[in-house]
Design an enzyme around this catalytic site. Structure first.
Site, mmCIF file in Angstrom:
data_model
loop_
_atom_site.group_PDB
_atom_site.id
_atom_site.type_symbol
_atom_site.label_atom_id
_atom_site.label_comp_id
_atom_site.label_asym_id
_atom_site.label_seq_id
_atom_site.Cartn_x
_atom_site.Cartn_y
_atom_site.Cartn_z
ATOM 1 N N VAL A 130 108.250 52.676 12.234
ATOM 2 C CA VAL A 130 107.889 53.529 11.106
ATOM 3 C C VAL A 130 108.849 54.711 10.992
ATOM 4 C CG1 VAL A 130 106.047 54.989 10.140
ATOM 5 C CG2 VAL A 130 105.467 52.852 11.284
ATOM 6 N N GLU A 131 109.561 55.010 12.053
ATOM 7 C CA GLU A 131 110.426 56.188 12.056
ATOM 8 C C GLU A 131 111.901 55.803 11.918
ATOM 9 O OE1 GLU A 131 109.068 59.367 14.770
ATOM 10 O OE2 GLU A 131 107.410 58.017 15.273
#
Length: 340
Positions: A130-131
């Site tokens: 997600v990052e």
């Protein structure tokens, strides 16, 4: 006569505001140290310089759009002032990005304490889908080795190692750099004995903070960062879904527990709480009073406490926080990838 009474009342109020907080009440606080170094990861100038570059290095992300500084901006007191931060392909997590300033002094890293120190923390976002979304450690190492200048910088920062360009060494360099991000403030001068470092209004706010019981959690060097506490200790916190530390510890008794945030630079690090749902410092103080202490705080008391909290804003070390010139990509350096 009337004017004399008003003057007397005014002087009495000023004297009350200027009344010193007893020294014994200040013993729960400590000033910032000059350094946050670790014996397990001793600093060298070469390691600090490498870590500073890696902190700003977008090529540590799959899309080459994100770096540590994307979510923890050094020109914004170590945050991005968003509720949750944007990551790979526009994804967002469910927790607020805390400030990186003074972070090395926390008992652990992340809201749930899942990383022991800043070195361990530096490893997480790079591989988080997600990052920064890099697929694995090997891809990160391969990317760094594709740039000859980085190879030379790693060799200088980690002399004597047969293969210095490793994922662990990347995290060590970033960690050493972050350990230099100390932000002393007027508050530290006050704790050191300079009672003129805080205004009468700020000292009055400090007195309110102490009288309300806020220092039960927000004490020590960071005014926080040294314990886990249940959000909603006095009354159930409305709409709370994130189970906090229990997701990591698997201990049902730690459900809705989060690491207590530091109050240093708090005026500059909005929005607040683990989910970034609280936009203003006044609202944060009100909610803490209600749900943690079981109090309905008067507006004047909230204003007084916020006035004092602003004195905790420190000095950002400009020599460390500006983006350095980064190594040029090599022929084998991967191109940005946003396919998945």
């Amino acid at each position: 006569m009337y004017s004399k009474v008003l003057i007397a009342i005014g002087l009495t109020g000023l004297c009350a505001m200027a009344a010193e907080v007893p020294a014994y009440k200040l013993k729960v606080f400590q000033p910032l140290p000059a350094a946050m170094d670790s014996t397990a990861n001793p600093p060298t100038q070469a390691k600090i310089e490498l870590g500073r570059m890696l902190y700003f290095e977008n090529r540590l992300s799959k899309s080459q759009k994100f770096s540590c500084n994307s979510c923890h901006r050094l020109d914004k007191f170590g945050v991005d002032n968003e509720a949750t931060s944007e990551g790979h392909k526009g994804q967002r997590g469910n927790r607020n990005s805390p400030t990186v300033f003074n972070a090395a002094l926390h008992m652990a890293q992340f809201w749930d304490g899942r990383a022991a120190d800043v070195e361990a923390q530096a490893k997480g976002p790079v591989l988080n889908p997600v990052e920064m979304a890099m697929p694995d450690e090997g891809t990160v190492v391969k990317t760094l080795k594709s740039m000859p200048e980085y190879v030379a910088l790693f060799a200088k920062a980690f002399p004597g190692e047969k293969d210095p360009v490793t994922y662990n060494n990347m995290a060590k360099a970033i960690g050493v750099f972050e350990r230099k991000l100390v932000t002393p403030s007027r508050w530290d001068k006050f704790l050191a004995g300079d009672k003129t470092a805080l205004t009468a209004q700020e000292q009055a706010g400090l007195a309110k903070f102490l009288d309300a019981g806020c220092a039960g959690c927000h004490s020590g060097t960071l005014l926080g960062g040294s314990s886990y506490q249940k959000l909603g200790a006095a009354h159930p916190y409305p709409g709370l879904k994130d189970e906090g530390r229990s997701k990591i510890s698997k201990n049902e008794g730690e459900k809705f527990y989060f690491k207590v945030p530091s109050l240093r630079n708090i005026d500059k690090t909005a929005p607040y709480y683990h989910d970034g749902s609280v936009k203003t410092l006044d609202e944060a103080v009100n909610r803490m009073a209600e749900f943690q202490l079981g109090q309905k705080m008067a507006p004047a008391d909230v204003t007084a406490i916020v006035t004092w909290l602003k004195s905790l804003t420190g000095e950002v070390p400009a020599s460390l926080t500006t983006k350095p010139k980064l190594p040029a990509s090599g022929p084998q350096t991967p191109k940005p990838d946003v396919t998945d």
